[in-house]
Motif scaffolding. Structure first.
Motif, PDB file in Angstrom:
ATOM      1  N   THR A  50       0.852  -1.194   0.000  1.00 42.68           N
ATOM      2  CA  THR A  50       0.000   0.000   0.000  1.00 42.68           C
ATOM      3  C   THR A  50       0.885   1.239   0.000  1.00 42.68           C
ATOM      4  O   THR A  50       1.757   1.388   0.855  1.00 42.68           O
ATOM      5  CB  THR A  50      -0.920   0.029   1.232  1.00 42.68           C
ATOM      6  OG1 THR A  50      -1.692  -1.171   1.266  1.00 42.68           O
ATOM      7  CG2 THR A  50      -1.855   1.227   1.167  1.00 42.68           C
ATOM      8  N   LEU A  51       0.639   2.120  -0.982  1.00 43.90           N
ATOM      9  CA  LEU A  51       1.422   3.337  -1.128  1.00 43.90           C
ATOM     10  C   LEU A  51       0.525   4.559  -1.007  1.00 43.90           C
ATOM     11  O   LEU A  51      -0.613   4.561  -1.478  1.00 43.90           O
ATOM     12  CB  LEU A  51       2.118   3.384  -2.497  1.00 43.90           C
ATOM     13  CG  LEU A  51       3.159   2.319  -2.821  1.00 43.90           C
ATOM     14  CD1 LEU A  51       3.716   2.563  -4.223  1.00 43.90           C
ATOM     15  CD2 LEU A  51       4.274   2.310  -1.797  1.00 43.90           C
ATOM     16  N   ALA A  52       1.063   5.614  -0.393  1.00 45.31           N
ATOM     17  CA  ALA A  52       0.417   6.923  -0.394  1.00 45.31           C
ATOM     18  C   ALA A  52       1.039   7.740  -1.512  1.00 45.31           C
ATOM     19  O   ALA A  52       2.260   7.954  -1.533  1.00 45.31           O
ATOM     20  CB  ALA A  52       0.615   7.627   0.950  1.00 45.31           C
ATOM     21  N   LEU A  53       0.224   8.195  -2.456  1.00 40.54           N
ATOM     22  CA  LEU A  53       0.713   8.924  -3.621  1.00 40.54           C
ATOM     23  C   LEU A  53       0.828  10.410  -3.320  1.00 40.54           C
ATOM     24  O   LEU A  53       0.320  10.905  -2.306  1.00 40.54           O
ATOM     25  CB  LEU A  53      -0.210   8.677  -4.814  1.00 40.54           C
ATOM     26  CG  LEU A  53      -0.482   7.202  -5.152  1.00 40.54           C
ATOM     27  CD1 LEU A  53      -1.323   7.108  -6.413  1.00 40.54           C
ATOM     28  CD2 LEU A  53       0.833   6.421  -5.309  1.00 40.54           C
ATOM     29  N   ALA A  54       1.476  11.131  -4.230  1.00 44.88           N
ATOM     30  CA  ALA A  54       1.716  12.560  -4.012  1.00 44.88           C
ATOM     31  C   ALA A  54       0.425  13.360  -3.956  1.00 44.88           C
ATOM     32  O   ALA A  54       0.368  14.414  -3.322  1.00 44.88           O
ATOM     33  CB  ALA A  54       2.620  13.099  -5.113  1.00 44.88           C
ATOM     34  N   ASP A  55      -0.631  12.872  -4.612  1.00 49.97           N
ATOM     35  CA  ASP A  55      -1.896  13.614  -4.618  1.00 49.97           C
ATOM     36  C   ASP A  55      -2.765  13.332  -3.396  1.00 49.97           C
ATOM     37  O   ASP A  55      -3.906  13.781  -3.308  1.00 49.97           O
ATOM     38  CB  ASP A  55      -2.686  13.307  -5.892  1.00 49.97           C
ATOM     39  CG  ASP A  55      -3.055  11.830  -6.026  1.00 49.97           C
ATOM     40  OD1 ASP A  55      -2.787  11.050  -5.095  1.00 49.97           O
ATOM     41  OD2 ASP A  55      -3.616  11.455  -7.083  1.00 49.97           O
ATOM     42  N   GLY A  56      -2.243  12.561  -2.440  1.00 52.47           N
ATOM     43  CA  GLY A  56      -2.974  12.275  -1.219  1.00 52.47           C
ATOM     44  C   GLY A  56      -3.773  10.986  -1.240  1.00 52.47           C
ATOM     45  O   GLY A  56      -4.299  10.571  -0.205  1.00 52.47           O
ATOM     46  N   THR A  57      -3.901  10.345  -2.381  1.00 53.29           N
ATOM     47  CA  THR A  57      -4.642   9.092  -2.477  1.00 53.29           C
ATOM     48  C   THR A  57      -3.734   7.924  -2.121  1.00 53.29           C
ATOM     49  O   THR A  57      -2.508   8.059  -2.030  1.00 53.29           O
ATOM     50  CB  THR A  57      -5.201   8.904  -3.891  1.00 53.29           C
ATOM     51  OG1 THR A  57      -4.108   8.819  -4.830  1.00 53.29           O
ATOM     52  CG2 THR A  57      -6.112  10.061  -4.273  1.00 53.29           C
ATOM     53  N   GLN A  58      -4.347   6.775  -1.917  1.00 48.36           N
ATOM     54  CA  GLN A  58      -3.610   5.557  -1.649  1.00 48.36           C
ATOM     55  C   GLN A  58      -3.924   4.518  -2.706  1.00 48.36           C
ATOM     56  O   GLN A  58      -5.005   4.511  -3.288  1.00 48.36           O
ATOM     57  CB  GLN A  58      -3.948   4.999  -0.265  1.00 48.36           C
ATOM     58  CG  GLN A  58      -3.455   5.839   0.890  1.00 48.36           C
ATOM     59  CD  GLN A  58      -3.628   5.147   2.231  1.00 48.36           C
ATOM     60  OE1 GLN A  58      -4.043   3.984   2.307  1.00 48.36           O
ATOM     61  NE2 GLN A  58      -3.290   5.853   3.304  1.00 48.36           N
ATOM     62  N   VAL A  59      -2.950   3.657  -2.979  1.00 51.44           N
ATOM     63  CA  VAL A  59      -3.145   2.589  -3.944  1.00 51.44           C
ATOM     64  C   VAL A  59      -2.619   1.295  -3.339  1.00 51.44           C
ATOM     65  O   VAL A  59      -1.601   1.287  -2.649  1.00 51.44           O
ATOM     66  CB  VAL A  59      -2.434   2.910  -5.286  1.00 51.44           C
ATOM     67  CG1 VAL A  59      -0.927   3.053  -5.071  1.00 51.44           C
ATOM     68  CG2 VAL A  59      -2.726   1.845  -6.337  1.00 51.44           C
ATOM     69  N   ARG A  60      -3.373   0.210  -3.552  1.00 48.79           N
ATOM     70  CA  ARG A  60      -2.983  -1.117  -3.076  1.00 48.79           C
ATOM     71  C   ARG A  60      -2.507  -1.923  -4.285  1.00 48.79           C
ATOM     72  O   ARG A  60      -3.235  -2.090  -5.261  1.00 48.79           O
ATOM     73  CB  ARG A  60      -4.151  -1.814  -2.390  1.00 48.79           C
ATOM     74  CG  ARG A  60      -4.506  -1.188  -1.046  1.00 48.79           C
ATOM     75  CD  ARG A  60      -5.848  -1.709  -0.535  1.00 48.79           C
ATOM     76  NE  ARG A  60      -5.894  -3.161  -0.449  1.00 48.79           N
ATOM     77  CZ  ARG A  60      -5.467  -3.882   0.591  1.00 48.79           C
ATOM     78  NH1 ARG A  60      -4.945  -3.262   1.642  1.00 48.79           N
ATOM     79  NH2 ARG A  60      -5.559  -5.190   0.597  1.00 48.79           N
ATOM     80  N   LEU A  61      -1.288  -2.427  -4.197  1.00 44.24           N
ATOM     81  CA  LEU A  61      -0.670  -3.144  -5.307  1.00 44.24           C
ATOM     82  C   LEU A  61      -0.410  -4.590  -4.921  1.00 44.24           C
ATOM     83  O   LEU A  61       0.342  -4.851  -3.974  1.00 44.24           O
ATOM     84  CB  LEU A  61       0.661  -2.484  -5.698  1.00 44.24           C
ATOM     85  CG  LEU A  61       0.632  -0.990  -6.013  1.00 44.24           C
ATOM     86  CD1 LEU A  61       2.044  -0.464  -6.175  1.00 44.24           C
ATOM     87  CD2 LEU A  61      -0.176  -0.736  -7.277  1.00 44.24           C
ATOM     88  N   PRO A  62      -1.035  -5.538  -5.614  1.00 47.94           N
ATOM     89  CA  PRO A  62      -0.661  -6.935  -5.366  1.00 47.94           C
ATOM     90  C   PRO A  62       0.768  -7.177  -5.821  1.00 47.94           C
ATOM     91  O   PRO A  62       1.252  -6.529  -6.752  1.00 47.94           O
ATOM     92  CB  PRO A  62      -1.667  -7.719  -6.226  1.00 47.94           C
ATOM     93  CG  PRO A  62      -2.090  -6.758  -7.282  1.00 47.94           C
ATOM     94  CD  PRO A  62      -2.037  -5.393  -6.678  1.00 47.94           C
ATOM     95  N   MET A  63       1.463  -8.060  -5.138  1.00 44.65           N
ATOM     96  CA  MET A  63       2.844  -8.358  -5.491  1.00 44.65           C
ATOM     97  C   MET A  63       2.911  -9.653  -6.288  1.00 44.65           C
ATOM     98  O   MET A  63       2.317 -10.665  -5.895  1.00 44.65           O
ATOM     99  CB  MET A  63       3.696  -8.438  -4.240  1.00 44.65           C
ATOM    100  CG  MET A  63       3.733  -7.115  -3.499  1.00 44.65           C
ATOM    101  SD  MET A  63       5.301  -6.773  -2.771  1.00 44.65           S
ATOM    102  CE  MET A  63       4.884  -6.939  -1.052  1.00 44.65           C
ATOM    103  N   SER A  64       3.625  -9.591  -7.409  1.00 46.15           N
ATOM    104  CA  SER A  64       3.755 -10.780  -8.233  1.00 46.15           C
ATOM    105  C   SER A  64       4.574 -11.833  -7.482  1.00 46.15           C
ATOM    106  O   SER A  64       5.313 -11.526  -6.544  1.00 46.15           O
ATOM    107  CB  SER A  64       4.429 -10.437  -9.559  1.00 46.15           C
ATOM    108  OG  SER A  64       5.795 -10.120  -9.348  1.00 46.15           O
ATOM    109  N   ALA A  65       4.461 -13.075  -7.931  1.00 43.00           N
ATOM    110  CA  ALA A  65       5.179 -14.174  -7.268  1.00 43.00           C
ATOM    111  C   ALA A  65       6.685 -14.023  -7.407  1.00 43.00           C
ATOM    112  O   ALA A  65       7.453 -14.565  -6.610  1.00 43.00           O
ATOM    113  CB  ALA A  65       4.723 -15.511  -7.849  1.00 43.00           C
TER     114      ALA A  65
END
Length: 314
Positions: A50-65
């Motif tokens: 989970t990352l907090a982006l510069a615009d204040g939003t958050q994004v959840r990224l699944p991690m590849s194997a």
């Protein structure tokens, strides 16, 4: 003083109005390569970042194997600590699955102006100012393979990490050793001509707001062209902010239109060659912002790739 971003966008619109076949720009281009994602780590598990982006939003990224994590070398999940900065390249298959993650990576490129022990003050050019970088004793020999004379007046280009308020230079980029021990003063002659296809080295630089774009070594220094006041030592066509480069990574085959957003005057002083996939035919012809470099298939820890740059007509 650098022209504003509004001025740069106005130049793009004027260019598009005059030339009907003007290229589309990255923010309008659906064919732009895989988009890197930059942000501050909020949380990390073995499967989701989970990352907090510069615009204040958050994004959840699944991690590849097969996710690869870099933190001064290959690292484990423990490197993904909350508060650290991460640059993520998504998997080639598409989507948001993280394929490569670089943690707190940074780069310092410029001319050494002062050295006190293992701390170097580096002049990174009029647009980036002066930066302090610490080269720890255990990294010094590795750095000297590319930069044998670490003294005022010499060039330095190191990749490392940010730890708190300190920048640690831990390794040089994968280029050939710099031929001359000191910075080469660029000539002020105008290098105009019919050269429109440039083959050489692409490197990357930190952009404060994570913009996608390029720093070009030969921006016109007159008026509001955005240049540094001196030209490159090698023959390059003069451009200005808002010009467009068609950049192709010859190591991966990925390419895209990239707008010029900054003057890369320091790149003109380096005479090294990239050795990522064979030796590049000439030195540094473009610096890409961190996100653009990753989008085009570059590995930040390597620091360069062989490139073909086609200069859009004026």
């Amino acid at each position: 003083m650098l022209p504003s971003r509004d001025l740069m966008h106005r130049r793009r619109r004027l260019r598009a109005a005059v030339f009907s076949d003007a290229p589309r720009y990255p923010e309008e281009n659906d064919s732009w390569p895989r988009r890197a994602i930059e942000g501050v780590i909020v949380d990390a598990s073995p499967h989701v970042l989970t990352l907090a982006l510069a615009d204040g939003t958050q994004v959840r990224l699944p991690m590849s194997a097969t996710v690869s994590i870099w933190y001064d070398g290959r690292a484990e999940l423990a490197a993904l600590r909350p508060g650290r900065h991460a640059v993520v390249r998504p998997a080639e298959a598409g989507g948001l699955a993280a394929e490569h993650i670089w943690v707190d990576i940074t780069r310092v490129t410029g001319v050494i102006t002062r050295r006190v022990g293992d701390v170097f003050e580096v002049d990174a050019g009029p647009h980036r100012g002066r930066q302090a970088v610490t080269v720890p004793a255990q990294a010094l020999r590795r750095v000297q393979v590319r930069h044998p004379r670490l003294e005022p007046g010499a060039l330095l280009d190191v990749i490392g990490v940010r730890r708190g308020g300190e920048v640690l230079g831990l390794r040089p980029a994968q280029t050939s050793p710099q031929p001359a021990p000191h910075a080469i003063e660029p000539t002020s002659r105008r290098s105009v001509g019919s050269v429109r296809v440039l083959r050489g080295t692409a490197t990357w630089f930190d952009h404060p707001d994570g913009a996608r774009g390029a720093a070009y070594p030969a921006l016109d220094p007159y008026g509001d062209g955005g240049g540094c006041g001196t030209g490159p030592a090698t023959r390059l066509p003069y451009l200005s902010l808002g010009s467009v480069l068609r950049v192709r990574n010859e190591c991966t085959g990925q390419e895209a239109h990239v707008p010029v957003i900054e003057c890369g005057c320091l790149a003109a002083r380096f005479c090294d060659r990239c050795v990522r996939c064979g030796t590049s035919p000439r030195g540094r012809v473009v610096e890409l912002s961190r996100s653009a470099f990753v989008d085009l298939g570059g590995d930040l820890d390597v620091g360069c790739f062989n490139v073909t740059v086609r200069v859009d007509r004026p």
